[in-house]
Design an enzyme around this catalytic site. Structure first.
Site, PDB file in Angstrom:
ATOM      1  CD  GLU A  93      -3.079  -0.990   2.135  1.00 27.11           C
ATOM      2  OE1 GLU A  93      -4.241  -1.229   1.774  1.00 27.11           O
ATOM      3  OE2 GLU A  93      -2.790  -0.682   3.295  1.00 27.11           O
TER       4      GLU A  93
ATOM      5  CB  CYS B   3       2.687   7.618   3.321  1.00 29.23           C
ATOM      6  SG  CYS B   3       3.117   6.380   4.538  1.00 29.23           S
TER       7      CYS B   3
ATOM      8  CB  CYS C 146       6.539  -5.055   9.107  1.00 28.24           C
ATOM      9  SG  CYS C 146       7.764  -4.069   9.994  1.00 28.24           S
TER      10      CYS C 146
ATOM     11  CB  CYS D 168       5.081  -2.020  16.403  1.00 30.42           C
ATOM     12  SG  CYS D 168       6.821  -1.734  16.006  1.00 30.42           S
TER      13      CYS D 168
ATOM     14  CB  CYS E 219       1.995  -1.250  13.772  1.00 32.65           C
ATOM     15  SG  CYS E 219       2.187  -0.976  12.000  1.00 32.65           S
TER      16      CYS E 219
ATOM     17  CB  SER F  61       9.439   6.797   9.768  1.00 33.76           C
ATOM     18  OG  SER F  61       8.977   6.481  11.061  1.00 33.76           O
TER      19      SER F  61
ATOM     20  CG  HIS G  28       5.547   4.673  19.312  1.00 31.04           C
ATOM     21  ND1 HIS G  28       5.005   5.806  18.761  1.00 31.04           N
ATOM     22  CD2 HIS G  28       5.927   3.903  18.255  1.00 31.04           C
ATOM     23  CE1 HIS G  28       5.045   5.730  17.447  1.00 31.04           C
ATOM     24  NE2 HIS G  28       5.608   4.597  17.107  1.00 31.04           N
TER      25      HIS G  28
ATOM     26  CB  CYS H 216       0.018   6.532  11.175  1.00 31.19           C
ATOM     27  SG  CYS H 216       0.474   8.140  10.679  1.00 31.19           S
TER      28      CYS H 216
HETATM   29  N1  SAH Z   1       8.812   0.856  10.438  1.00 30.80           N
HETATM   30  C1  SAH Z   1       8.891   2.286  10.389  1.00 30.80           C
HETATM   31  C2  SAH Z   1       7.944   2.956   9.408  1.00 30.80           C
HETATM   32  C3  SAH Z   1       6.485   2.538   9.368  1.00 30.80           C
HETATM   33  S1  SAH Z   1       5.331   3.078  10.593  1.00 30.80           S
HETATM   34  C4  SAH Z   1       8.685   2.849  11.766  1.00 30.80           C
HETATM   35  O1  SAH Z   1       8.344   2.099  12.674  1.00 30.80           O
HETATM   36  O2  SAH Z   1       8.916   4.035  11.955  1.00 30.80           O
HETATM   37  C5  SAH Z   1       4.991   4.752  10.429  1.00 30.80           C
HETATM   38  C6  SAH Z   1       4.515   5.381  11.767  1.00 30.80           C
HETATM   39  O3  SAH Z   1       3.133   5.024  12.095  1.00 30.80           O
HETATM   40  C7  SAH Z   1       5.343   4.880  12.935  1.00 30.80           C
HETATM   41  O4  SAH Z   1       5.656   5.932  13.810  1.00 30.80           O
HETATM   42  C8  SAH Z   1       4.397   3.911  13.582  1.00 30.80           C
HETATM   43  O5  SAH Z   1       4.787   3.647  14.884  1.00 30.80           O
HETATM   44  C9  SAH Z   1       3.083   4.612  13.451  1.00 30.80           C
HETATM   45  N2  SAH Z   1       1.942   3.743  13.680  1.00 30.80           N
HETATM   46  C10 SAH Z   1       1.867   2.417  13.488  1.00 30.80           C
HETATM   47  N3  SAH Z   1       0.648   1.950  13.808  1.00 30.80           N
HETATM   48  C11 SAH Z   1      -0.080   3.009  14.190  1.00 30.80           C
HETATM   49  C12 SAH Z   1      -1.435   3.161  14.587  1.00 30.80           C
HETATM   50  N4  SAH Z   1      -2.267   2.125  14.623  1.00 30.80           N
HETATM   51  N5  SAH Z   1      -1.860   4.389  14.892  1.00 30.80           N
HETATM   52  C13 SAH Z   1      -1.014   5.455  14.800  1.00 30.80           C
HETATM   53  N6  SAH Z   1       0.256   5.357  14.412  1.00 30.80           N
HETATM   54  C14 SAH Z   1       0.729   4.148  14.113  1.00 30.80           C
END
Ligand code: SAH
Length: 381
Positions: A117, A130, A137, A141, A144, A224, A248, A366
């Site tokens: 995506e 983006c 991945c 996390c 995510c 990022s 976070h 995000c």
């Molecule tokens: N792997 C990289 C890039 C992808 S995530 C990283 O971790 O930075 C892009 C951003 O979206 C990151 O800051 C991630 O932590 C955040 N993110 C992921 N899931 C989310 C969610 N459900 N709500 C808000 N932000 C989220």
């Protein structure tokens, strides 16, 4: 009869697999032209042809079946020879969704069927794309959505750059404009961990920021990372983009849970790597992303701890209200908790730190990206 005759005398169909030019550096294009034996001599000639082709791809945005026919500054025989041996293509758009706020999300299908995506977010004074760096991945996390999808593979440089080309096609932004671009910024914040696909991301960044092509300034590209500490200074030296860190949490116990890579590279190690990011100054700050999870990491004490941690690092803070997805184990912090948290940061001099969720109605915000749509549909068919 005629058809059979024509077939029997026709030259054999394309005898070679055509080489994709998108994603190659200029030097690689020059080498490929020489190796393909299309009448381009090594040295000046090859470099000049490569530069011309480069401009057609990244300034004019040519692509598709007759792509070489449109390269009018090349001789006709060369165009015909190139047609046989090379391709300039785009990922297939499997689905395109447009949000009520103008955000556009594409599900792109790669040649092997892998799906990623990519999201375009228009704003008043800029437009941000983006992009994804991996299919799925490895980081898991907990908040995510992409983290619930196993890693299928890394994307190639061509596939990363290809996302930019698709967006520029959609915006009709060819030839590459000098001013007032609708696609002005790129964030590597889609699916995947860019620092786990370092070489392809680096090549893609070099292509995207080439002044004779897509021409996006390095400062307008933000990488990022969830915190692959050893690769951070290296990324600064070799790519020189802006940097964002998915922090976070303000203590290791919670961060271990939310961002498990923290067990390998804990907060102190991560922040030390950030301090070593080349070119760091008040004019070039690191963005720290902080997703606000209801009752998990959104207390005033954590806001103060965040300020303490970032004290000696030129930084911006980006608070991201959690974007929910089906089955997510967290909730978005309340508006009052978000305001309270932001106010503490604002009093300490951090300007407008809350990121407005965009494209929520199409799951484009995000952390909402996940690319299962097509395989499921296919198996149902
Ligand atoms: N792997 C990289 C890039 C992808 S995530 C990283 O971790 O930075 C892009 C951003 O979206 C990151 O800051 C991630 O932590 C955040 N993110 C992921 N899931 C989310 C969610 N459900 N709500 C808000 N932000 C989220």
């Amino acid at each position: 009869m005629t058809v059979a005759l024509a077939e029997s005398v026709a030259p054999p169909a394309v005898a070679f697999e055509r080489i994709e030019l998108v994603g190659l550096s200029r030097e690689e294009i020059a080498r490929a032209l020489v190796a393909a034996d299309v009448g381009v001599a090594e040295g000046k000639n090859a470099n000049m042809r490569a530069a011309q082709i480069w401009r057609w791809i990244y300034v004019q945005g040519v692509n598709g079946e007759d792509v070489f026919a449109s390269m009018t500054n090349l001789s006709l025989p060369l165009r015909a020879a190139l047609e046989q041996r090379f391709a300039v293509s785009r990922a297939k758009i499997a689905t395109q969704q447009i949000s009520v706020d103008g955000t556009c999300k594409w599900l792109l299908e790669m040649n092997d069927g892998a799906l990623v995506e990519c999201v375009y977010i228009p704003e008043k004074s800029r437009g941000t794309l983006c992009i994804s760096s991996q299919v799925g991945c490895t980081l898991n996390c907990r908040f995510c959505h992409t983290g619930t999808q196993r890693l299928a593979r890394n994307l190639t440089a061509a596939e990363i750059v290809g996302q930019i080309l698709v967006a520029r096609d959609y915006l009709g932004e060819w030839p590459t404009p000098t001013f007032e671009r609708r696609l002005s910024n790129i964030v590597l914040m889609g699916m995947g961990e860019p620092l786990y696909n370092f070489d392809a991301v680096k090549q893609a960044v070099n292509i995207a920021t080439d002044g004779e092509g897509l021409g996006i300034s390095k400062r307008r590209v933000t990488l990022s990372t969830a915190g692959i500490a050893p690769a951070i200074p290296k990324a600064g030296e070799e790519m020189g983009t802006s940097l964002a860190i998915s922090l976070h949490a303000t203590n290791n116990k919670l961060r271990d849970e939310l961002v498990p890579i923290n067990k390998k590279y804990p907060i102190e190690t991560l922040l030390e790597a950030c301090r070593n990011y080349p070119g760091l100054s008040n004019a070039r700050r690191i963005t720290f992303e902080y997703v606000l999870l209801d009752g998990v990491n959104d207390s005033p004490d954590e806001a103060k701890e965040l300020l303490r941690l970032l004290k000696n690092i030129p930084s911006k803070i980006n608070l991201i209200p959690f974007n929910p997805w089906p089955g997510a184990p967290y909730k978005r912090s309340s508006d009052s908790a978000i305001k309270r948290f932001a106010a503490i940061l604002q009093r300490a001099g951090y300007a407008s730190p809350v990121r407005t969720p965009r494209g929520e109605d199409i799951m484009a915000a995000c952390g909402q990206l996940k690319s299962t749509t097509l395989p499921i549909r296919r198996s149902q068919q």
